[in-house]
Design a protein around this motif. Structure first.
Motif, PDB file in Angstrom:
ATOM      1  N   LEU A  45     -21.352  21.546 -11.356  1.00 26.58           N
ATOM      2  CA  LEU A  45     -21.086  21.158  -9.973  1.00 26.58           C
ATOM      3  C   LEU A  45     -20.224  22.204  -9.282  1.00 26.58           C
ATOM      4  O   LEU A  45     -20.439  22.531  -8.119  1.00 26.58           O
ATOM      5  CB  LEU A  45     -20.424  19.779  -9.905  1.00 26.58           C
ATOM      6  CG  LEU A  45     -20.170  19.250  -8.502  1.00 26.58           C
ATOM      7  CD1 LEU A  45     -21.461  19.175  -7.687  1.00 26.58           C
ATOM      8  CD2 LEU A  45     -19.510  17.888  -8.551  1.00 26.58           C
ATOM      9  N   ARG A  46     -19.257  22.744  -9.986  1.00 31.98           N
ATOM     10  CA  ARG A  46     -18.417  23.801  -9.393  1.00 31.98           C
ATOM     11  C   ARG A  46     -19.247  25.060  -9.124  1.00 31.98           C
ATOM     12  O   ARG A  46     -19.056  25.717  -8.105  1.00 31.98           O
ATOM     13  CB  ARG A  46     -17.234  24.115 -10.291  1.00 31.98           C
ATOM     14  CG  ARG A  46     -16.305  22.917 -10.428  1.00 31.98           C
ATOM     15  CD  ARG A  46     -14.850  23.289 -10.317  1.00 31.98           C
ATOM     16  NE  ARG A  46     -14.030  22.107 -10.531  1.00 31.98           N
ATOM     17  CZ  ARG A  46     -13.461  21.427  -9.555  1.00 31.98           C
ATOM     18  NH1 ARG A  46     -13.625  21.800  -8.317  1.00 31.98           N
ATOM     19  NH2 ARG A  46     -12.729  20.359  -9.810  1.00 31.98           N
ATOM     20  N   ALA A  47     -20.167  25.379 -10.031  1.00 32.24           N
ATOM     21  CA  ALA A  47     -21.060  26.523  -9.796  1.00 32.24           C
ATOM     22  C   ALA A  47     -21.927  26.266  -8.564  1.00 32.24           C
ATOM     23  O   ALA A  47     -22.125  27.166  -7.731  1.00 32.24           O
ATOM     24  CB  ALA A  47     -21.927  26.768 -11.028  1.00 32.24           C
TER      25      ALA A  47
ATOM     26  N   ARG B 271     -14.518  14.126  -7.048  1.00 30.21           N
ATOM     27  CA  ARG B 271     -15.200  12.852  -7.287  1.00 30.21           C
ATOM     28  C   ARG B 271     -16.584  13.048  -7.893  1.00 30.21           C
ATOM     29  O   ARG B 271     -17.282  12.092  -8.178  1.00 30.21           O
ATOM     30  CB  ARG B 271     -15.306  12.065  -5.983  1.00 30.21           C
ATOM     31  CG  ARG B 271     -13.930  11.636  -5.501  1.00 30.21           C
ATOM     32  CD  ARG B 271     -13.915  11.007  -4.131  1.00 30.21           C
ATOM     33  NE  ARG B 271     -14.795   9.878  -4.024  1.00 30.21           N
ATOM     34  CZ  ARG B 271     -15.282   9.426  -2.875  1.00 30.21           C
ATOM     35  NH1 ARG B 271     -14.977  10.034  -1.741  1.00 30.21           N
ATOM     36  NH2 ARG B 271     -16.092   8.382  -2.853  1.00 30.21           N
ATOM     37  N   ARG B 272     -16.980  14.332  -8.067  1.00 25.81           N
ATOM     38  CA  ARG B 272     -18.255  14.705  -8.687  1.00 25.81           C
ATOM     39  C   ARG B 272     -19.445  14.126  -7.915  1.00 25.81           C
ATOM     40  O   ARG B 272     -20.327  13.490  -8.471  1.00 25.81           O
ATOM     41  CB  ARG B 272     -18.299  14.291 -10.159  1.00 25.81           C
ATOM     42  CG  ARG B 272     -17.095  14.837 -10.941  1.00 25.81           C
ATOM     43  CD  ARG B 272     -17.342  15.055 -12.383  1.00 25.81           C
ATOM     44  NE  ARG B 272     -18.498  15.836 -12.685  1.00 25.81           N
ATOM     45  CZ  ARG B 272     -18.600  17.177 -12.591  1.00 25.81           C
ATOM     46  NH1 ARG B 272     -17.610  17.869 -12.151  1.00 25.81           N
ATOM     47  NH2 ARG B 272     -19.713  17.780 -12.918  1.00 25.81           N
ATOM     48  N   ARG B 273     -19.464  14.388  -6.592  1.00 28.13           N
ATOM     49  CA  ARG B 273     -20.522  13.855  -5.731  1.00 28.13           C
ATOM     50  C   ARG B 273     -21.043  14.910  -4.779  1.00 28.13           C
ATOM     51  O   ARG B 273     -20.296  15.732  -4.264  1.00 28.13           O
ATOM     52  CB  ARG B 273     -19.987  12.688  -4.894  1.00 28.13           C
ATOM     53  CG  ARG B 273     -19.605  11.497  -5.741  1.00 28.13           C
ATOM     54  CD  ARG B 273     -19.149  10.370  -4.873  1.00 28.13           C
ATOM     55  NE  ARG B 273     -18.751   9.242  -5.711  1.00 28.13           N
ATOM     56  CZ  ARG B 273     -18.220   8.159  -5.257  1.00 28.13           C
ATOM     57  NH1 ARG B 273     -18.016   8.012  -3.974  1.00 28.13           N
ATOM     58  NH2 ARG B 273     -17.893   7.188  -6.078  1.00 28.13           N
ATOM     59  N   ILE B 274     -22.341  14.820  -4.534  1.00 25.09           N
ATOM     60  CA  ILE B 274     -22.988  15.625  -3.506  1.00 25.09           C
ATOM     61  C   ILE B 274     -23.618  14.636  -2.541  1.00 25.09           C
ATOM     62  O   ILE B 274     -24.444  13.814  -2.936  1.00 25.09           O
ATOM     63  CB  ILE B 274     -24.086  16.540  -4.092  1.00 25.09           C
ATOM     64  CG1 ILE B 274     -23.514  17.471  -5.153  1.00 25.09           C
ATOM     65  CG2 ILE B 274     -24.761  17.327  -2.971  1.00 25.09           C
ATOM     66  CD1 ILE B 274     -24.575  18.245  -5.929  1.00 25.09           C
ATOM     67  N   ALA B 275     -23.198  14.688  -1.278  1.00 23.69           N
ATOM     68  CA  ALA B 275     -23.763  13.823  -0.245  1.00 23.69           C
ATOM     69  C   ALA B 275     -24.815  14.619   0.510  1.00 23.69           C
ATOM     70  O   ALA B 275     -24.606  15.787   0.853  1.00 23.69           O
ATOM     71  CB  ALA B 275     -22.681  13.318   0.696  1.00 23.69           C
ATOM     72  N   LEU B 276     -25.940  13.971   0.772  1.00 26.55           N
ATOM     73  CA  LEU B 276     -27.068  14.624   1.425  1.00 26.55           C
ATOM     74  C   LEU B 276     -27.547  13.802   2.617  1.00 26.55           C
ATOM     75  O   LEU B 276     -27.247  12.622   2.715  1.00 26.55           O
ATOM     76  CB  LEU B 276     -28.231  14.773   0.436  1.00 26.55           C
ATOM     77  CG  LEU B 276     -27.937  15.487  -0.881  1.00 26.55           C
ATOM     78  CD1 LEU B 276     -29.102  15.313  -1.848  1.00 26.55           C
ATOM     79  CD2 LEU B 276     -27.656  16.964  -0.625  1.00 26.55           C
ATOM     80  N   ALA B 277     -28.292  14.460   3.483  1.00 27.12           N
ATOM     81  CA  ALA B 277     -28.969  13.778   4.595  1.00 27.12           C
ATOM     82  C   ALA B 277     -30.382  14.360   4.671  1.00 27.12           C
ATOM     83  O   ALA B 277     -30.668  15.436   4.133  1.00 27.12           O
ATOM     84  CB  ALA B 277     -28.237  14.012   5.910  1.00 27.12           C
ATOM     85  N   TRP B 278     -31.268  13.633   5.311  1.00 31.64           N
ATOM     86  CA  TRP B 278     -32.640  14.128   5.474  1.00 31.64           C
ATOM     87  C   TRP B 278     -32.649  15.292   6.425  1.00 31.64           C
ATOM     88  O   TRP B 278     -31.901  15.351   7.375  1.00 31.64           O
ATOM     89  CB  TRP B 278     -33.552  13.019   6.001  1.00 31.64           C
ATOM     90  CG  TRP B 278     -33.648  11.838   5.118  1.00 31.64           C
ATOM     91  CD1 TRP B 278     -33.293  10.561   5.417  1.00 31.64           C
ATOM     92  CD2 TRP B 278     -34.118  11.805   3.761  1.00 31.64           C
ATOM     93  NE1 TRP B 278     -33.497   9.740   4.347  1.00 31.64           N
ATOM     94  CE2 TRP B 278     -34.015  10.470   3.317  1.00 31.64           C
ATOM     95  CE3 TRP B 278     -34.604  12.766   2.880  1.00 31.64           C
ATOM     96  CZ2 TRP B 278     -34.384  10.083   2.039  1.00 31.64           C
ATOM     97  CZ3 TRP B 278     -34.968  12.380   1.615  1.00 31.64           C
ATOM     98  CH2 TRP B 278     -34.860  11.066   1.206  1.00 31.64           C
ATOM     99  N   ARG B 279     -33.542  16.185   6.224  1.00 29.87           N
ATOM    100  CA  ARG B 279     -33.740  17.343   7.108  1.00 29.87           C
ATOM    101  C   ARG B 279     -35.026  17.137   7.830  1.00 29.87           C
ATOM    102  O   ARG B 279     -36.028  16.794   7.331  1.00 29.87           O
ATOM    103  CB  ARG B 279     -33.751  18.630   6.269  1.00 29.87           C
ATOM    104  CG  ARG B 279     -34.086  19.879   7.043  1.00 29.87           C
ATOM    105  CD  ARG B 279     -32.951  20.232   7.974  1.00 29.87           C
ATOM    106  NE  ARG B 279     -32.893  21.541   8.489  1.00 29.87           N
ATOM    107  CZ  ARG B 279     -33.782  22.165   9.260  1.00 29.87           C
ATOM    108  NH1 ARG B 279     -34.853  21.628   9.583  1.00 29.87           N
ATOM    109  NH2 ARG B 279     -33.583  23.370   9.695  1.00 29.87           N
TER     110      ARG B 279
ATOM    111  N   ASP C  94     -18.112  17.151  -3.125  1.00 33.37           N
ATOM    112  CA  ASP C  94     -16.792  16.686  -3.565  1.00 33.37           C
ATOM    113  C   ASP C  94     -16.698  16.879  -5.082  1.00 33.37           C
ATOM    114  O   ASP C  94     -17.159  16.044  -5.861  1.00 33.37           O
ATOM    115  CB  ASP C  94     -16.602  15.220  -3.185  1.00 33.37           C
ATOM    116  CG  ASP C  94     -15.205  14.715  -3.470  1.00 33.37           C
ATOM    117  OD1 ASP C  94     -14.486  15.333  -4.293  1.00 33.37           O
ATOM    118  OD2 ASP C  94     -14.826  13.688  -2.877  1.00 33.37           O
ATOM    119  N   CYS C  95     -16.105  18.001  -5.477  1.00 32.25           N
ATOM    120  CA  CYS C  95     -16.009  18.320  -6.906  1.00 32.25           C
ATOM    121  C   CYS C  95     -15.067  17.372  -7.634  1.00 32.25           C
ATOM    122  O   CYS C  95     -15.292  17.066  -8.807  1.00 32.25           O
ATOM    123  CB  CYS C  95     -15.563  19.763  -7.100  1.00 32.25           C
ATOM    124  SG  CYS C  95     -16.814  20.960  -6.601  1.00 32.25           S
TER     125      CYS C  95
END
Length: 145
Positions: free
Chosen positions: A70-72, A137-145, A134-135
């Motif tokens: 996740l950090r990478a 909390r280990r989360r990636i938030a996404l939205a539709w494109r 958010d490293c």
């Protein structure tokens, strides 16, 4: 829990020369069984987390001895980046999308502008935009494109 025979480790009162790796410390990725990560007799390099003097146990981590994916990912990507992805799971509160190897992010259900929710199935290719990484909390938030 995985028991590790230590080459040069502290003595354990019941299991001399043994360290312990808890399930969360085995891998950065999800897995079904510890056998998916390690095998009996396999030689491993772990990071020492601490020694429990009360129980006489050396606590070890296999995942801490490897780079954090996740950090990478966070070093390579920023909020606003548009990425191709693949739907991995549809849940009542949103859709998990695989982006960047085995990393997954979440598109919350309350976000609109994407495919019809009924059409979202695992394996469906989609395009998403990163809204948060958010490293801690280990989360990636996404939205539709």
């Amino acid at each position: 829990m995985v028991f590790v025979d230590l080459d040069d480790g502290p003595e354990h009162p019941v299991y001399p020369g043994v360290g312990f790796i808890t399930i969360p410390e085995l891998s950065w990725w999800g897995f079904e069984s510890p056998h998916d990560i390690v095998e009996v007799g396999q030689r491993v390099t772990c990071q020492f987390l601490g020694f429990d003097t009360h129980l006489g146990e050396a606590r070890l981590s296999l995942r801490a001895a490897r780079p954090d994916p996740l950090r990478a990912f966070a070093n390579e990507h920023r909020v606003g980046d548009v990425l191709p992805g693949t739907v991995t799971k549809v849940v009542p509160f949103g859709v998990f999308v695989r982006v960047g190897g085995p990393l997954e992010g979440l598109v919350h259900r309350d976000l609109s502008g994407g495919p019809e929710w009924d059409a979202l199935v695992p394996g469906l290719p989609v395009t998403v935009v990163i809204t948060e990484i958010d490293c801690d909390r280990r989360r990636i938030a996404l939205a539709w494109r």
